[in-house]
Design a protein around this motif. Sequence first.
Motif, PDB file in Angstrom:
ATOM      1  N   LEU A  48       0.891  -1.175   0.187  1.00 37.95           N
ATOM      2  CA  LEU A  48       0.034   0.030  -0.034  1.00 37.95           C
ATOM      3  C   LEU A  48       1.061   1.282  -0.062  1.00 37.95           C
ATOM      4  N   ASP A  49       1.876   1.192   0.762  1.00 35.12           N
ATOM      5  CA  ASP A  49       2.777   2.304   0.856  1.00 35.12           C
ATOM      6  C   ASP A  49       3.531   2.526  -0.558  1.00 35.12           C
ATOM      7  N   THR A  50       3.936   1.483  -1.336  1.00 34.88           N
ATOM      8  CA  THR A  50       4.204   1.625  -2.430  1.00 34.88           C
ATOM      9  C   THR A  50       3.555   2.373  -3.663  1.00 34.88           C
ATOM     10  N   LEU A  51       2.012   1.857  -3.528  1.00 37.21           N
ATOM     11  CA  LEU A  51       1.097   2.159  -4.213  1.00 37.21           C
ATOM     12  C   LEU A  51       1.013   3.999  -4.033  1.00 37.21           C
ATOM     13  N   PHE A  52       0.994   4.195  -2.796  1.00 29.76           N
ATOM     14  CA  PHE A  52       0.907   5.590  -2.479  1.00 29.76           C
ATOM     15  C   PHE A  52       1.888   6.615  -3.025  1.00 29.76           C
ATOM     16  N   LYS A  53       3.149   5.829  -2.936  1.00 28.81           N
ATOM     17  CA  LYS A  53       4.283   6.560  -3.520  1.00 28.81           C
ATOM     18  C   LYS A  53       4.151   6.734  -5.204  1.00 28.81           C
ATOM     19  N   ILE A  54       3.763   5.592  -5.889  1.00 27.68           N
ATOM     20  CA  ILE A  54       3.561   5.704  -7.298  1.00 27.68           C
ATOM     21  C   ILE A  54       2.435   6.574  -7.739  1.00 27.68           C
ATOM     22  N   GLY A  55       1.586   6.701  -6.847  1.00 29.93           N
ATOM     23  CA  GLY A  55       0.294   7.685  -6.896  1.00 29.93           C
ATOM     24  C   GLY A  55       0.864   9.018  -6.929  1.00 29.93           C
ATOM     25  N   GLN A  56       1.691   9.319  -5.839  1.00 27.30           N
ATOM     26  CA  GLN A  56       2.279  10.636  -5.799  1.00 27.30           C
ATOM     27  C   GLN A  56       3.015  11.257  -7.109  1.00 27.30           C
ATOM     28  N   ALA A  57       3.886  10.272  -7.335  1.00 27.66           N
ATOM     29  CA  ALA A  57       4.774  10.355  -8.390  1.00 27.66           C
ATOM     30  C   ALA A  57       4.274  10.570  -9.787  1.00 27.66           C
ATOM     31  N   LEU A  58       3.134   9.810  -9.816  1.00 31.08           N
ATOM     32  CA  LEU A  58       2.217   9.981 -11.187  1.00 31.08           C
ATOM     33  C   LEU A  58       1.236  11.214 -11.102  1.00 31.08           C
ATOM     34  N   ASP A  59       0.973  11.850  -9.959  1.00 34.04           N
ATOM     35  CA  ASP A  59       0.016  12.834  -9.587  1.00 34.04           C
ATOM     36  C   ASP A  59      -1.352  12.376  -9.851  1.00 34.04           C
ATOM     37  N   ILE A  60      -1.483  11.006  -9.419  1.00 32.99           N
ATOM     38  CA  ILE A  60      -2.837  10.324  -9.406  1.00 32.99           C
ATOM     39  C   ILE A  60      -3.100  10.012  -8.058  1.00 32.99           C
ATOM     40  N   PRO A  61      -4.318  10.179  -7.633  1.00 33.39           N
ATOM     41  CA  PRO A  61      -4.607   9.645  -6.124  1.00 33.39           C
ATOM     42  C   PRO A  61      -4.729   8.144  -6.213  1.00 33.39           C
ATOM     43  N   PRO A  62      -4.016   7.651  -5.106  1.00 28.80           N
ATOM     44  CA  PRO A  62      -3.830   6.073  -4.951  1.00 28.80           C
ATOM     45  C   PRO A  62      -5.183   5.217  -5.343  1.00 28.80           C
ATOM     46  N   HIS A  63      -6.235   5.874  -4.789  1.00 29.30           N
ATOM     47  CA  HIS A  63      -7.564   5.220  -5.000  1.00 29.30           C
ATOM     48  C   HIS A  63      -7.851   4.979  -6.528  1.00 29.30           C
ATOM     49  N   VAL A  64      -7.422   5.874  -7.436  1.00 31.82           N
ATOM     50  CA  VAL A  64      -7.744   5.671  -8.955  1.00 31.82           C
ATOM     51  C   VAL A  64      -6.952   4.658  -9.437  1.00 31.82           C
ATOM     52  N   ILE A  65      -5.855   4.300  -8.742  1.00 35.61           N
ATOM     53  CA  ILE A  65      -4.994   3.375  -9.275  1.00 35.61           C
ATOM     54  C   ILE A  65      -5.611   1.962  -9.004  1.00 35.61           C
ATOM     55  N   VAL A  66      -6.105   2.064  -7.527  1.00 33.49           N
ATOM     56  CA  VAL A  66      -6.909   0.727  -7.042  1.00 33.49           C
ATOM     57  C   VAL A  66      -8.101   0.431  -7.834  1.00 33.49           C
ATOM     58  N   LYS A  67      -8.742   1.324  -8.271  1.00 38.08           N
ATOM     59  CA  LYS A  67     -10.086   1.261  -8.920  1.00 38.08           C
ATOM     60  C   LYS A  67      -9.689   0.599 -10.361  1.00 38.08           C
ATOM     61  N   ALA A  68      -8.748   1.407 -10.914  1.00 42.78           N
ATOM     62  CA  ALA A  68      -8.309   0.730 -12.225  1.00 42.78           C
ATOM     63  C   ALA A  68      -7.906  -0.910 -12.213  1.00 42.78           C
ATOM     64  N   ILE A  69      -7.282  -1.130 -11.195  1.00 43.89           N
ATOM     65  CA  ILE A  69      -6.557  -2.401 -11.012  1.00 43.89           C
ATOM     66  C   ILE A  69      -7.857  -3.396 -10.658  1.00 43.89           C
ATOM     67  N   GLU A  70      -8.965  -2.748  -9.842  1.00 37.72           N
ATOM     68  CA  GLU A  70     -10.068  -3.766  -9.664  1.00 37.72           C
ATOM     69  C   GLU A  70     -11.018  -3.767 -11.003  1.00 37.72           C
ATOM     70  N   ASP A  71     -11.103  -2.643 -11.804  1.00 39.22           N
ATOM     71  CA  ASP A  71     -11.898  -2.824 -13.174  1.00 39.22           C
ATOM     72  C   ASP A  71     -11.071  -3.641 -14.065  1.00 39.22           C
ATOM     73  N   ALA A  72      -9.849  -4.061 -13.976  1.00 42.47           N
ATOM     74  CA  ALA A  72      -9.123  -5.023 -15.040  1.00 42.47           C
ATOM     75  C   ALA A  72      -9.451  -6.442 -14.596  1.00 42.47           C
ATOM     76  N   HIS A  73      -9.791  -6.448 -13.337  1.00 39.99           N
ATOM     77  CA  HIS A  73      -9.780  -8.081 -12.990  1.00 39.99           C
ATOM     78  C   HIS A  73     -11.001  -8.531 -13.565  1.00 39.99           C
ATOM     79  N   PRO A  74     -11.035  -9.630 -13.912  1.00 39.22           N
ATOM     80  CA  PRO A  74     -12.236 -10.432 -14.486  1.00 39.22           C
ATOM     81  C   PRO A  74     -13.230 -10.588 -13.484  1.00 39.22           C
ATOM     82  N   GLN A  75     -14.451 -10.342 -13.514  1.00 34.41           N
ATOM     83  CA  GLN A  75     -15.554 -10.560 -12.556  1.00 34.41           C
ATOM     84  C   GLN A  75     -15.773 -12.069 -12.375  1.00 34.41           C
ATOM     85  N   LYS A  76     -15.970 -12.532 -11.155  1.00 33.05           N
ATOM     86  CA  LYS A  76     -16.322 -13.893 -11.063  1.00 33.05           C
ATOM     87  C   LYS A  76     -17.831 -13.971 -10.328  1.00 33.05           C
TER      88      LYS A  76
END
Length: 76
Positions: A48-76
């Motif tokens: 989680l700490d790494t995702l926050f660092k990457i989000g800050q470096a990209l100037d993107i809120p971490p929750h946006v990255i997490v949501k994109a990861i969630e959306d990219a996973h196939p629904q079961k």
Amino acid sequence: MVESAIVGRVLAEYRERKGLTQDVLSGLAGLDRTHYSKLERGLRSPTLDTLFKIGQALDIPPHVIVKAIEDAHPQK
């Protein structure tokens, strides 16, 4: 369960949209370039700490990255 390969693809997409190399992004995020490369290749999962660092470096809120990861996973 979160698939590391999907996480890596999402991180790479955001990085490429910003026009950054892995070397530049890892420097901005304060991460070792080799470690960041392994994240994008799906060989490691970010903390989680790494995702926050990457989000800050990209100037993107971490929750946006997490949501994109969630959306990219196939629904079961």
